[in-house]
Design an enzyme around this catalytic site. Sequence first.
Site, PDB file in Angstrom:
ATOM      1  N   GLU A   1      28.773  31.172  52.640  1.00  0.00           N
ATOM      2  CA  GLU A   1      30.237  30.818  51.887  1.00  0.00           C
ATOM      3  C   GLU A   1      30.534  29.446  52.470  1.00  0.00           C
ATOM      4  O   GLU A   1      30.651  29.178  53.669  1.00  0.00           O
ATOM      5  CB  GLU A   1      31.034  31.931  52.207  1.00  0.00           C
ATOM      6  CG  GLU A   1      31.781  32.507  50.612  1.00  0.00           C
ATOM      7  CD  GLU A   1      30.698  33.138  49.736  1.00  0.00           C
ATOM      8  OE1 GLU A   1      30.471  32.293  48.820  1.00  0.00           O
ATOM      9  OE2 GLU A   1      30.483  34.104  50.058  1.00  0.00           O
TER      10      GLU A   1
ATOM     11  N   ASP B   1      27.366  25.422  50.681  1.00  0.00           N
ATOM     12  CA  ASP B   1      26.759  24.459  49.924  1.00  0.00           C
ATOM     13  C   ASP B   1      27.464  23.185  49.715  1.00  0.00           C
ATOM     14  O   ASP B   1      26.762  22.148  49.672  1.00  0.00           O
ATOM     15  CB  ASP B   1      26.952  25.177  48.610  1.00  0.00           C
ATOM     16  CG  ASP B   1      28.001  25.720  47.830  1.00  0.00           C
ATOM     17  OD1 ASP B   1      29.316  25.820  48.844  1.00  0.00           O
ATOM     18  OD2 ASP B   1      28.440  25.778  46.819  1.00  0.00           O
TER      19      ASP B   1
ATOM     20  N   SER C   1      31.990  36.573  20.196  1.00  0.00           N
ATOM     21  CA  SER C   1      32.109  37.312  21.635  1.00  0.00           C
ATOM     22  C   SER C   1      32.792  38.867  21.297  1.00  0.00           C
ATOM     23  O   SER C   1      34.055  38.807  21.111  1.00  0.00           O
ATOM     24  CB  SER C   1      32.742  36.414  22.719  1.00  0.00           C
ATOM     25  OG  SER C   1      33.008  37.328  23.859  1.00  0.00           O
TER      26      SER C   1
ATOM     27  N   LEU D   1      31.981  37.094  39.977  1.00  0.00           N
ATOM     28  CA  LEU D   1      30.426  37.395  39.782  1.00  0.00           C
ATOM     29  C   LEU D   1      30.132  36.269  38.902  1.00  0.00           C
ATOM     30  O   LEU D   1      28.777  36.310  38.223  1.00  0.00           O
ATOM     31  CB  LEU D   1      30.419  38.949  39.384  1.00  0.00           C
ATOM     32  CG  LEU D   1      31.209  39.946  40.259  1.00  0.00           C
ATOM     33  CD1 LEU D   1      30.944  41.206  39.767  1.00  0.00           C
ATOM     34  CD2 LEU D   1      30.250  39.929  41.502  1.00  0.00           C
TER      35      LEU D   1
ATOM     36  N   SER E   1      30.922  35.119  35.696  1.00  0.00           N
ATOM     37  CA  SER E   1      30.733  35.462  34.075  1.00  0.00           C
ATOM     38  C   SER E   1      30.766  33.976  33.335  1.00  0.00           C
ATOM     39  O   SER E   1      29.821  33.990  32.584  1.00  0.00           O
ATOM     40  CB  SER E   1      31.878  36.156  33.497  1.00  0.00           C
ATOM     41  OG  SER E   1      33.046  35.366  33.521  1.00  0.00           O
ATOM     42  N   SER E   2      31.156  32.870  33.956  1.00  0.00           N
ATOM     43  CA  SER E   2      31.137  31.841  33.155  1.00  0.00           C
ATOM     44  C   SER E   2      29.701  31.354  33.189  1.00  0.00           C
ATOM     45  O   SER E   2      29.123  30.582  32.187  1.00  0.00           O
ATOM     46  CB  SER E   2      32.050  30.941  33.675  1.00  0.00           C
ATOM     47  OG  SER E   2      31.988  30.514  34.988  1.00  0.00           O
TER      48      SER E   2
ATOM     49  N   GLU F   1      30.346  22.892  32.981  1.00  0.00           N
ATOM     50  CA  GLU F   1      31.607  23.594  33.719  1.00  0.00           C
ATOM     51  C   GLU F   1      32.441  22.443  34.039  1.00  0.00           C
ATOM     52  O   GLU F   1      33.496  22.256  34.201  1.00  0.00           O
ATOM     53  CB  GLU F   1      31.258  24.695  34.626  1.00  0.00           C
ATOM     54  CG  GLU F   1      30.790  25.804  34.123  1.00  0.00           C
ATOM     55  CD  GLU F   1      31.273  27.302  34.856  1.00  0.00           C
ATOM     56  OE1 GLU F   1      32.311  27.103  35.266  1.00  0.00           O
ATOM     57  OE2 GLU F   1      30.439  28.108  34.856  1.00  0.00           O
TER      58      GLU F   1
ATOM     59  N   ASP G   1      25.702  29.011  41.313  1.00  0.00           N
ATOM     60  CA  ASP G   1      25.898  29.963  40.398  1.00  0.00           C
ATOM     61  C   ASP G   1      24.871  30.102  39.243  1.00  0.00           C
ATOM     62  O   ASP G   1      24.101  30.911  38.922  1.00  0.00           O
ATOM     63  CB  ASP G   1      27.043  30.123  39.767  1.00  0.00           C
ATOM     64  CG  ASP G   1      28.306  30.316  40.976  1.00  0.00           C
ATOM     65  OD1 ASP G   1      27.732  30.646  42.101  1.00  0.00           O
ATOM     66  OD2 ASP G   1      29.416  30.124  40.655  1.00  0.00           O
TER      67      ASP G   1
ATOM     68  N   TYR H   1      40.747  25.265  47.985  1.00  0.00           N
ATOM     69  CA  TYR H   1      39.373  24.496  48.025  1.00  0.00           C
ATOM     70  C   TYR H   1      39.298  22.722  48.186  1.00  0.00           C
ATOM     71  O   TYR H   1      38.401  22.396  49.193  1.00  0.00           O
ATOM     72  CB  TYR H   1      38.704  24.744  46.703  1.00  0.00           C
ATOM     73  CG  TYR H   1      37.304  23.982  46.353  1.00  0.00           C
ATOM     74  CD1 TYR H   1      36.125  24.379  46.697  1.00  0.00           C
ATOM     75  CD2 TYR H   1      37.428  22.431  45.859  1.00  0.00           C
ATOM     76  CE1 TYR H   1      34.862  23.929  46.737  1.00  0.00           C
ATOM     77  CE2 TYR H   1      36.220  21.983  45.586  1.00  0.00           C
ATOM     78  CZ  TYR H   1      34.918  22.783  46.075  1.00  0.00           C
ATOM     79  OH  TYR H   1      33.743  21.797  45.957  1.00  0.00           O
TER      80      TYR H   1
HETATM   81  P1  ADP Z   1      34.205  33.964  36.687  1.00  0.00           P
HETATM   82  O1  ADP Z   1      34.501  34.017  38.175  1.00  0.00           O
HETATM   83  O2  ADP Z   1      33.879  35.315  36.040  1.00  0.00           O
HETATM   84  O3  ADP Z   1      33.022  32.838  36.424  1.00  0.00           O
HETATM   85  P2  ADP Z   1      35.688  32.146  35.272  1.00  0.00           P
HETATM   86  O4  ADP Z   1      37.031  31.829  35.033  1.00  0.00           O
HETATM   87  O5  ADP Z   1      34.798  30.872  35.773  1.00  0.00           O
HETATM   88  O6  ADP Z   1      35.400  33.177  35.961  1.00  0.00           O
HETATM   89  O7  ADP Z   1      34.926  32.086  33.720  1.00  0.00           O
HETATM   90  C1  ADP Z   1      35.546  32.997  32.800  1.00  0.00           C
HETATM   91  C2  ADP Z   1      35.463  32.441  31.456  1.00  0.00           C
HETATM   92  O8  ADP Z   1      34.056  32.494  31.000  1.00  0.00           O
HETATM   93  C3  ADP Z   1      36.241  33.476  30.529  1.00  0.00           C
HETATM   94  O9  ADP Z   1      37.703  33.122  30.464  1.00  0.00           O
HETATM   95  C4  ADP Z   1      35.398  32.758  29.268  1.00  0.00           C
HETATM   96  O10 ADP Z   1      36.086  31.656  28.869  1.00  0.00           O
HETATM   97  C5  ADP Z   1      34.154  32.507  29.342  1.00  0.00           C
HETATM   98  N1  ADP Z   1      33.222  33.667  29.385  1.00  0.00           N
HETATM   99  C6  ADP Z   1      32.628  34.481  30.287  1.00  0.00           C
HETATM  100  N2  ADP Z   1      31.892  35.563  29.662  1.00  0.00           N
HETATM  101  C7  ADP Z   1      31.961  35.398  28.384  1.00  0.00           C
HETATM  102  C8  ADP Z   1      31.799  36.094  27.131  1.00  0.00           C
HETATM  103  N3  ADP Z   1      31.050  37.338  27.387  1.00  0.00           N
HETATM  104  N4  ADP Z   1      32.289  35.914  25.941  1.00  0.00           N
HETATM  105  C9  ADP Z   1      33.253  34.594  25.863  1.00  0.00           C
HETATM  106  N5  ADP Z   1      33.457  33.670  26.930  1.00  0.00           N
HETATM  107  C10 ADP Z   1      32.904  34.150  28.279  1.00  0.00           C
HETATM  108 MG    MG Z   2      33.254  30.840  36.898  1.00  0.00          MG
END
Ligand code: ADP
Ligand code: MG
Length: 387
Positions: free
Chosen positions: A33, A36, A67, A125, A127-128, A160, A172, A222
């Site tokens: 952690e 990087d 979505s 995790l 998701s973005s 991003e 990521d 950060y």
């Molecule tokens: P994380 O830690 O999960 O990456 P972030 O805030 O960086 O958190 O990213 C989350 C954002 O990514 C959501 O608010 C949305 O804008 C986008 N996102 C992630 N997954 C989806 C999805 N399945 N559908 C639409 N947008 C998504």
């Molecule tokens: Mg993210």
Amino acid sequence: MTQDALVKGFISRFGSTPARMFFSPGRVNLIGEYTDINGGYVLPAAIDLGTYYAVRPNDTRTLNIYSETLDDQKSIALDPSAEPAPEGSWQDYVVGLLYDFHKQGLDGGGLDIFVSSDLPQSSGLSSSASFTTGLAFLLNDCWDSGIERVELAQAARRVENDFVGVHCGIMDPFAVALGKAGHCIYLHCQSLEYDLVPINMEGYDIVIADTQVPRRLASSAYNDRRAECNAALQALRKLLDLDCLVEASGEDIEACEELKSMPLSCKRARHVVSENVRVEESVAAIRGGDLAHFGELMQASHASLRDDFEVSCPELDVLVDAAMRVPHVLGSRMTGAGFGGCTVSIVPTDTVTDFIDSVGKAYSDATPYEARIFRTHPGDGVKRLDD
Ligand code: ADP
Ligand code: MG
């Protein structure tokens, strides 16, 4: 999510069957952690939760994307001459990616896309990265653009960083793009040199516990940590020829008089240098099948992030302490940027149920939040599901 459910979701939205389906994983960083940003190594794995896509060409110049996760649909005209600006919604990831592809001279026809996800959002995790890298893979596949996985990860990162305006590293999207079931990814984030390391999890599971704490402080901390690491590097450079902080040793840090007058930078440097060594030792332990030693290194990593780097928070500490009270758990640590987000633990498969009960209870007793706890496995990187 089953492919059947994905097909049904697409049909109910767009009225016909999808032509292709894709899966893009989330990721968990097992150890390493804040290494990087200091020239060091990380050890993430793709996980078996992620983002699912069903898609069909629509013979237009419009990309329609629904979505299910957010119950929202966007329609975006495909215009290579457009100069789009972010609007502050999830559409930015899509528009930013199209803009990036168009700038590279890559284009293709319109698509109807159905998206669904079983990955917690904004929990660390990634998701973005899952969403954006998956979409890049999908576009590359449907448009037959011939881009390599590493380049798809780099495109997702550019989206991003440069378009959405979120700081994030290459780790990521790289893990999302290049993960492999049963493996973790030993990655040097600057050179992008990497090794897929087989991890024998027989009898054990990776368990993730989400604090569900609203992410606070993360971006200002950060920037502070970056500045403190940089100050440490400048002080050490007066004595040593260093490209980056991880090239220093623990002894170098103890021997540096100037660092003694900068206690915060000194602690930050101690974390970074020791953490990078822990990543290297972890890879050796995992290769040698010594999960127990890897668990000890996870413990040391958490202590270092809590005490020296100071990016943990009470909720993460509660989860880690409760995890380590469950018999035979090998290790537990915060993962990701900290101040919330998740912990990762190595738990015997036959105690996962007890783990979920007792860690969940300890957490709801000690904090105003409920933990979301689930088991996962090192999974494949982004892939097509239907061939
Ligand atoms: P994380 O830690 O999960 O990456 P972030 O805030 O960086 O958190 O990213 C989350 C954002 O990514 C959501 O608010 C949305 O804008 C986008 N996102 C992630 N997954 C989806 C999805 N399945 N559908 C639409 N947008 C998504
Ligand atoms: Mg993210």
